[in-house]
Write an enzyme that holds these catalytic residues in place. Structure first.
Site, PDB file in Angstrom:
ATOM      1  N   GLU A  83       0.827  -1.204   0.000  1.00 56.17           N
ATOM      2  CA  GLU A  83       0.000   0.000   0.000  1.00 56.17           C
ATOM      3  C   GLU A  83       0.862   1.257   0.000  1.00 56.17           C
ATOM      4  O   GLU A  83       2.014   1.250   0.442  1.00 56.17           O
ATOM      5  CB  GLU A  83      -0.942   0.021   1.202  1.00 56.17           C
ATOM      6  N   GLU A  85       4.498  -0.676   1.509  1.00 58.35           N
ATOM      7  CA  GLU A  85       4.639  -0.994   0.080  1.00 58.35           C
ATOM      8  C   GLU A  85       4.622  -2.492  -0.197  1.00 58.35           C
ATOM      9  O   GLU A  85       4.695  -2.916  -1.336  1.00 58.35           O
ATOM     10  CB  GLU A  85       5.926  -0.384  -0.507  1.00 58.35           C
TER      11      GLU A  85
END
Length: 344
Positions: free
Chosen positions: A163, A311
């Site tokens: 994310e 991430e």
């Protein structure tokens, strides 16, 4: 073959590999889980995919993050140029990276390399109202499912999700609090670098939002009140939940990253408890409360490297361990073929 029979056959194969019984520890546990996911004695990893989902949060306007909101879109563009941590790890481990805008508060529609699935320009501020409407929530769930269908069509058997969304530790902390009963103050950490005063302010804002949400439950039937997932979640988070649920339906291995993705995994398991058996929890991050969230899920992370980048980087770092478990099942010889005395 019934699941109990398959489990027994998998265990027999593991125990007959030319090694002392149980000597490969967590690799043996992983091998069992992966074989059960794929319903086979010969598991395989094919076309690993990584979904990088971007979205902004209305609660960021309340000063709950040290990073400004524009960092979300700036990093999304950076990812298209191959310059992020997620890019490096995807290259290293051969993952097919998809960078997806599901709710970034910036026009990225013309940026090459970003898949445009924008639901809205960020969620609403859950200090005052639900982060997303019922329609937006359903769209996010469908988007996650659609993205996984695309991975599956390429032959993917293993999926990781990351994310990018400034402020997303706030809804994660609230979900952790509401789903586990752990006091909110113990669920809140520094995020991307808040000092002690910043953490105190973050707690006050989030506690106010939770109190408002819970107070609305009493006069209203619960069925009419938004779920905590919709009320507090970000578009990238709910899309991740939709992706996890669809991946479980398709019997894909799901690599779970850090604090944010563990919160999404917890939310996904609220909706479909058996989704957990498809999840491999990859690392315990540096965010306060992550270990307690993992403990609440009964999850044993593979790594503890002090990571807090997000991430999906922790999940990607753990991939070689998963690969080793699969190779163990397919490439190690057994006692009989190796002409080694089985001594147990």
């Amino acid at each position: 073959m019934k699941n109990e029979e398959l489990r027994a056959a998998i265990q027999a194969k593991i125990d007959n590999l030319n090694k002392p019984k149980g000597s490969l520890g967590r690799l043996e546990e992983l091998a069992m889980q992966i074989c059960l996911i794929q319903q086979t004695l010969e598991p395989r990893l094919a076309h690993p995919c990584h979904l990088l989902l971007g979205g902004d949060h209305g609660i960021e306007r309340e000063g709950v993050s040290v990073s400004p909101r524009e960092v979300t879109w700036q990093q999304m563009i950076n990812f298209t140029r191959g310059g992020g941590g997620v890019n490096m790890f995807c290259r290293q481990h051969g993952f097919d990276l998809s960078i997806v805008d599901v709710g970034v508060d910036h026009d990225l529609s013309t940026v090459s390399g970003i898949i445009d699935r924008k639901i809205a320009c960020g969620t609403k501020n859950f200090r005052y109202e639900a982060a997303m409407s019922k329609e937006e929530y359903e769209q996010a769930i469908r988007t996650g499912a659609d993205l996984v269908d695309g991975c599956h069509a390429k032959g993917c058997t293993i999926l990781s999700i990351g994310e990018m969304g400034i402020g997303n530790t706030s809804p994660s902390s609230i979900w952790m609090h509401l789903f586990t009963g752990i006091p909110l103050a113990e669920c809140i950490g520094a995020g991307s670098g808040l000092n002690s005063e910043g953490i105190r302010h973050k707690y006050e804002v989030l506690q106010e939002a939770v109190d408002k949400y819970l107070s609305a439950l009493h006069p209203s039937p619960v069925t009419l009140h938004p779920s905590p997932i919709r009320y507090f979640g970000g578009f990238e988070m709910v899309t991740a939940i939709g992706a996890m649920l669809r991946a479980a339906e398709l019997h894909l291995i799901i690599l779970i990253d850090g604090f944010i993705m563990t919160a999404c995994a917890m939310a996904a398991c609220q909706l479909r408890p058996d989704a957990k058996r498809y999840m491999i929890f990859c690392h315990c991050g540096d965010e306060s409360g992550h270990k307690r969230m993992l403990d609440a899920l009964g999850a044993k992370p593979l790594l503890n490297l002090g990571l807090r980048l997000g991430e999906g980087t922790g999940a990607l770092c753990a991939y070689p361990i998963v690969d080793s478990a699969v190779r163990m099942m397919n490439e190690m010889n057994n006692f009989k073929n190796a002409n080694i005395t089985k001594y147990f």
